[in-house]
Design an enzyme around this catalytic site. Structure first.
Site, PDB file in Angstrom:
ATOM      1  N   CYS A  26      31.258   2.825  21.388  1.00  3.89           N
ATOM      2  CA  CYS A  26      30.186   3.821  21.507  1.00  3.89           C
ATOM      3  C   CYS A  26      28.828   3.126  21.319  1.00  3.89           C
ATOM      4  CB  CYS A  26      30.378   4.932  20.475  1.00  3.89           C
ATOM      5  SG  CYS A  26      29.863   4.470  18.806  1.00  3.89           S
ATOM      6  N   ASN A  30      36.401  12.469   9.213  1.00  9.60           N
ATOM      7  CA  ASN A  30      36.045  13.349   8.102  1.00  9.60           C
ATOM      8  C   ASN A  30      35.958  14.776   8.626  1.00  9.60           C
ATOM      9  OD1 ASN A  30      34.129  14.689   6.069  1.00  9.60           O
ATOM     10  ND2 ASN A  30      34.471  12.678   5.164  1.00  9.60           N
ATOM     11  N   ALA A  31      36.313  15.749   7.769  1.00 10.02           N
ATOM     12  CA  ALA A  31      36.217  17.153   8.165  1.00 10.02           C
ATOM     13  C   ALA A  31      34.790  17.483   8.578  1.00 10.02           C
ATOM     14  CB  ALA A  31      36.661  18.041   7.010  1.00 10.02           C
ATOM     15  N   ALA A  32      33.826  16.846   7.916  1.00  5.07           N
ATOM     16  CA  ALA A  32      32.427  16.936   8.354  1.00  5.07           C
ATOM     17  C   ALA A  32      32.265  15.791   9.372  1.00  5.07           C
ATOM     18  CB  ALA A  32      31.484  16.761   7.175  1.00  5.07           C
ATOM     19  N   TYR A  33      32.472  16.088  10.637  1.00  2.00           N
ATOM     20  CA  TYR A  33      32.659  15.059  11.672  1.00  2.00           C
ATOM     21  C   TYR A  33      31.717  13.850  11.604  1.00  2.00           C
ATOM     22  CZ  TYR A  33      35.974  18.154  14.106  1.00  2.00           C
ATOM     23  OH  TYR A  33      37.052  18.934  14.433  1.00  2.00           O
ATOM     24  N   ASN A  45      39.357   3.670  12.684  1.00  2.00           N
ATOM     25  CA  ASN A  45      38.442   4.810  12.518  1.00  2.00           C
ATOM     26  C   ASN A  45      38.836   5.661  11.321  1.00  2.00           C
ATOM     27  OD1 ASN A  45      40.601   5.438  14.272  1.00  2.00           O
ATOM     28  ND2 ASN A  45      39.516   7.143  15.198  1.00  2.00           N
ATOM     29  N   CYS A  88      28.115   1.636  17.830  1.00  2.00           N
ATOM     30  CA  CYS A  88      28.864   0.396  17.567  1.00  2.00           C
ATOM     31  C   CYS A  88      28.267  -0.762  18.359  1.00  2.00           C
ATOM     32  CB  CYS A  88      30.340   0.579  17.901  1.00  2.00           C
ATOM     33  SG  CYS A  88      31.175   1.642  16.700  1.00  2.00           S
ATOM     34  N   CYS A 128      33.528   4.794  13.181  1.00  2.00           N
ATOM     35  CA  CYS A 128      34.367   4.143  14.191  1.00  2.00           C
ATOM     36  C   CYS A 128      35.015   2.881  13.635  1.00  2.00           C
ATOM     37  CB  CYS A 128      33.529   3.727  15.397  1.00  2.00           C
ATOM     38  SG  CYS A 128      32.825   5.083  16.330  1.00  2.00           S
ATOM     39  N   GLU A 154      35.235  -0.090  14.965  1.00  4.84           N
ATOM     40  CA  GLU A 154      34.444  -1.318  15.143  1.00  4.84           C
ATOM     41  C   GLU A 154      33.488  -1.531  13.980  1.00  4.84           C
ATOM     42  OE1 GLU A 154      35.035   1.106  17.307  1.00  4.84           O
ATOM     43  OE2 GLU A 154      34.598   0.500  19.366  1.00  4.84           O
TER      44      GLU A 154
HETATM   45  N1  THU Z   1      36.101   5.865  18.052  1.00  6.42           N
HETATM   46  C1  THU Z   1      36.176   4.587  17.580  1.00  6.42           C
HETATM   47  O1  THU Z   1      36.607   4.339  16.446  1.00  6.42           O
HETATM   48  N2  THU Z   1      35.742   3.599  18.387  1.00  6.42           N
HETATM   49  C2  THU Z   1      35.376   3.761  19.693  1.00  6.42           C
HETATM   50  O2  THU Z   1      35.042   2.784  20.372  1.00  6.42           O
HETATM   51  C3  THU Z   1      35.369   5.095  20.279  1.00  6.42           C
HETATM   52  C4  THU Z   1      35.554   6.218  19.330  1.00  6.42           C
HETATM   53  C5  THU Z   1      36.623   6.934  17.202  1.00  6.42           C
HETATM   54  C6  THU Z   1      35.617   7.898  16.651  1.00  6.42           C
HETATM   55  C7  THU Z   1      36.492   9.110  16.411  1.00  6.42           C
HETATM   56  O3  THU Z   1      37.168   8.957  15.161  1.00  6.42           O
HETATM   57  C8  THU Z   1      37.543   9.037  17.510  1.00  6.42           C
HETATM   58  O4  THU Z   1      37.540   7.697  17.953  1.00  6.42           O
HETATM   59  C9  THU Z   1      37.281   9.976  18.681  1.00  6.42           C
HETATM   60  O5  THU Z   1      36.006   9.796  19.177  1.00  6.42           O
END
Ligand code: THU
Length: 159
Positions: A112, A65-68, A62, A115, A73, A75
């Site tokens: 999520c 970024n500061a701008a969420y 993952n 993904c 992710c 994946e």
């Molecule tokens: N995240 C992933 O990279 N994959 C997942 O399956 C769940 C969530 C990341 C997104 C964010 O950077 C952090 O986990 C918290 O949600």
């Protein structure tokens, strides 16, 4: 009125030793990938490893970024890298794990919705199922295709 149903089964394993060898190798790569995650905001370091038809393994983690919402992710980082650089290689499997304070998290990391949609696109593109191995400290869940994780989904067939 008729009642319709969607069912799927998945495999569960207590630890990496129980996993089939190909799966446990992929999990190892996902753990390596998680160590390089950029997740200063959530401190939830996710790693994904994608196994291609030619047995090459592509990794992602993952990127926050500061701008969420500008982050991505693990994946999708791994999957998009695979699709961008090996467009003719079918994706056979993806392993997903997360680390907190350097340790695998206690609950299984399930992807999520975004993904799942991206995995489904890759699955449809190659017309072959993607095995999804989801890990935790307490064990693993494995599904045989992305479609199972996104029932009644929107695909290219809907357009
Ligand atoms: N995240 C992933 O990279 N994959 C997942 O399956 C769940 C969530 C990341 C997104 C964010 O950077 C952090 O986990 C918290 O949600």
């Amino acid at each position: 009125m008729k009642q319709a149903e969607f069912n799927f089964s998945y495999e569960t394993y207590n630890n990496t030793e129980e996993l089939p060898t190909t799966d446990s190798k992929l999990v190892e790569k996902a753990i390596d990938a998680a160590k390089n995650a950029y997740a200063p905001y959530s401190e939830f370091n996710v790693g994904a490893a994608v196994l291609l038809e030619n047995d090459k393994i592509v990794m992602g983690n993952n990127q926050e970024n500061a701008a969420y919402p500008s982050g991505l992710c693990a994946e999708r980082v791994a999957l998009f890298y695979a699709n961008a650089n090996y467009p003719d290689q079918r994706v056979k499997a993806i392993a997903i794990v997360a680390l907190k304070d350097g340790e695998m998290v206690p609950s299984v990391v399930t992807p999520c919705g975004n993904c799942r949609q991206a995995m489904l696109e890759t699955e449809s593109r190659f017309e072959k199922p993607i095995r999804i191995i989801m890990g935790s400290q307490k064990g693993f869940w494995v599904v045989d295709k992305a479609q199972y994780l996104l029932p009644l989904s929107f695909t290219g067939d809907s357009l």
